[in-house]
Design a protein around this motif. Structure first.
Motif, mmCIF file in Angstrom:
data_model
loop_
_atom_site.group_PDB
_atom_site.id
_atom_site.type_symbol
_atom_site.label_atom_id
_atom_site.label_comp_id
_atom_site.label_asym_id
_atom_site.label_seq_id
_atom_site.Cartn_x
_atom_site.Cartn_y
_atom_site.Cartn_z
ATOM 1 N N MET B 1 -4.815 15.110 -39.414
ATOM 2 C CA MET B 1 -4.931 13.655 -39.639
ATOM 3 C C MET B 1 -4.706 12.867 -38.666
ATOM 4 S SD MET B 1 -2.550 12.207 -42.912
ATOM 5 C CE MET B 1 -2.693 13.278 -43.992
ATOM 6 N N ILE B 2 -5.571 11.777 -38.463
ATOM 7 C CA ILE B 2 -5.570 10.793 -37.554
ATOM 8 C C ILE B 2 -4.822 9.611 -37.653
ATOM 9 C CG2 ILE B 2 -7.235 9.721 -35.899
ATOM 10 C CD1 ILE B 2 -9.273 11.765 -36.382
ATOM 11 N N PHE B 3 -3.753 9.374 -36.894
ATOM 12 C CA PHE B 3 -3.099 8.086 -36.909
ATOM 13 C C PHE B 3 -3.516 7.066 -35.632
ATOM 14 C CE2 PHE B 3 -0.577 11.633 -38.749
ATOM 15 C CZ PHE B 3 -0.523 11.098 -40.123
ATOM 16 N N SER B 4 -3.356 5.789 -36.204
ATOM 17 C CA SER B 4 -3.655 4.922 -35.046
ATOM 18 C C SER B 4 -2.429 4.493 -34.470
ATOM 19 C CB SER B 4 -4.499 3.673 -35.535
ATOM 20 O OG SER B 4 -3.925 2.941 -36.444
ATOM 21 N N SER B 5 -1.292 4.876 -34.816
ATOM 22 C CA SER B 5 0.070 4.433 -34.318
ATOM 23 C C SER B 5 0.960 5.694 -34.047
ATOM 24 C CB SER B 5 0.495 3.579 -35.525
ATOM 25 O OG SER B 5 1.985 3.648 -35.240
ATOM 26 N N ALA B 6 1.197 5.991 -33.006
ATOM 27 C CA ALA B 6 2.299 6.900 -32.551
ATOM 28 C C ALA B 6 3.579 7.019 -33.481
ATOM 29 C CB ALA B 6 2.463 7.061 -31.270
ATOM 30 N N LEU B 7 3.925 5.579 -33.771
ATOM 31 C CA LEU B 7 5.215 5.421 -34.368
ATOM 32 C C LEU B 7 5.175 6.025 -35.657
ATOM 33 C CD1 LEU B 7 5.947 1.563 -33.310
ATOM 34 C CD2 LEU B 7 7.385 3.498 -32.960
ATOM 35 N N ILE B 8 3.986 5.909 -36.494
ATOM 36 C CA ILE B 8 3.658 6.362 -37.937
ATOM 37 C C ILE B 8 3.669 7.712 -38.077
ATOM 38 C CG2 ILE B 8 2.133 6.244 -39.756
ATOM 39 C CD1 ILE B 8 1.863 3.413 -39.605
ATOM 40 N N GLU B 9 2.778 8.297 -36.756
ATOM 41 C CA GLU B 9 2.769 9.650 -36.779
ATOM 42 C C GLU B 9 4.086 10.468 -36.580
ATOM 43 O OE1 GLU B 9 -0.056 10.771 -33.747
ATOM 44 O OE2 GLU B 9 -0.231 12.795 -34.463
ATOM 45 N N THR B 10 4.826 9.954 -35.888
ATOM 46 C CA THR B 10 6.297 10.439 -35.792
ATOM 47 C C THR B 10 7.072 10.470 -37.268
ATOM 48 O OG1 THR B 10 6.261 9.768 -33.527
ATOM 49 C CG2 THR B 10 8.301 10.652 -34.192
ATOM 50 N N ALA B 11 6.891 9.432 -37.782
ATOM 51 C CA ALA B 11 7.848 9.336 -39.087
ATOM 52 C C ALA B 11 7.206 10.155 -39.977
ATOM 53 C CB ALA B 11 7.693 7.749 -39.266
#
Lengths: 208, 208
Positions: B1-11
């Motif tokens: 899955m590709i996230f444009s935000s590292a904050l969201i990816e970590t969560a």
């Protein structure tokens, strides 16, 4: 449910507020966290708090972002003249996951739905019109759900964008049709009818 | 899955570590939290961190507790001569929810299971023997799952407790039989056979 610890009760109640998580699942998650190392639980808790506090929305496309401008809008390899209009950030992720789209996005933050009290003013429509006015945009792709609200929004947006003075922008919608792996006989009539009307030359199909 | 935000990816990754929560569910939960007020998400995050940091285990019965002694062991209305031995804190909650039991508990923290490398030394057995030696306990109820491991643990514990010098403690197990609302024809043979052997006088049944 009776808890012998107020700490656990509070944590369970907080988990149970989330969509699709009932009291029993919440308890299972809390008991799982209890078995983890304190440092690991701290990390979990901090990731959530930090995410909500520090998250920003891209000034250009309204996608979630760690910076003022999101990584997609900031990327030099993206085609800035191609804008894909989507309802929410989940749609951005869905399209990004296909790894096939090279343009940028515009997140509306919803679709026009009078029944839910959502009109054009609640959505990021003004900033889209501004983008088309001020930047060099050749095509706007409407990637909205094929519902009455979605179609209403597409109609409203297309009227707004066609009213922008200067070079007329090309407006397209994503293709509707039978999904890959979908059985023809189970498709609804409208989809089937549209997929015959909008039939493609074989070359396009072979490309995928 | 590709996230444009590292904050969201970590969560999302932190949520996806929990049992029964995959990446898609984790993303749904994170996007739900994104829509909440920052103060509310802070409250959620703090409830979890505080729960893990401040939780304690009762010195007497090993149940989770906010204090050194849990609310059940500290209660004056509880019968301290009656001890119910359970596998884990979830079983304590299950029995407490029936609102029928007035004694205290002893949480083993697992059951003897050589295949998982869990022997008597990994469990809170020594402290149970000590309780029986030092306190005035008249009855120990074994409320363990009716599996081979559960039966092994019951056998081991009963040998240990019967070896305690002084007044012999009465050892009982919770009743096995056909569940209320259970259909007789679908019960397994062993349960059915035991429920006939251990049949009850009608008076007991009527009491419920």
């Amino acid at each position: 449910m009776i808890f012998s610890s107020a700490l656990i009760e509070t944590a369970v109640n907080e988990f149970a507020r989330m969509p699709g998580i009932g009291k029993k699942t919440a308890l299972r998650l809390v008991l799982h966290l209890l078995k983890q190392e304190p440092a690991q639980v701290q990390q979990f808790s901090e990731a959530i708090a930090r995410m909500r506090q520090q998250i920003r929305f891209c000034k250009l496309c309204h996608n979630v972002s760690d910076e003022e401008i999101c990584s997609i809008c900031a990327s030099h390899s993206r085609n800035k003249t191609l804008v894909c209009v989507v309802e929410n950030i989940r749609d951005v992720m869905a399209i990004e996951n296909t790894q096939q789209y090279n343009g940028v996005y515009h997140v509306l933050g919803g679709i026009i739905s009078p029944i839910d009290g959502i009109g054009p003013d609640q959505l990021n429509i003004h900033s889209l019109v501004e983008r088309v006015q001020q930047q060099e945009i050749s095509e706007v792709i409407m990637a909205l759900s094929p519902t009455i609200e979605g179609d209403t929004t597409i109609y409203y947006l297309s009227k707004k964008l066609q009213g922008v003075p200067g070079n007329p922008v090309k407006i397209t919608t994503i293709a509707r049709g039978i999904a890959f792996g979908g059985e023809l006989e189970y498709a609804d009539e409208m989809t089937l009818a549209r997929s015959i009307t909008n039939r493609l030359p074989l070359e396009n199909y072979m490309q995928k």
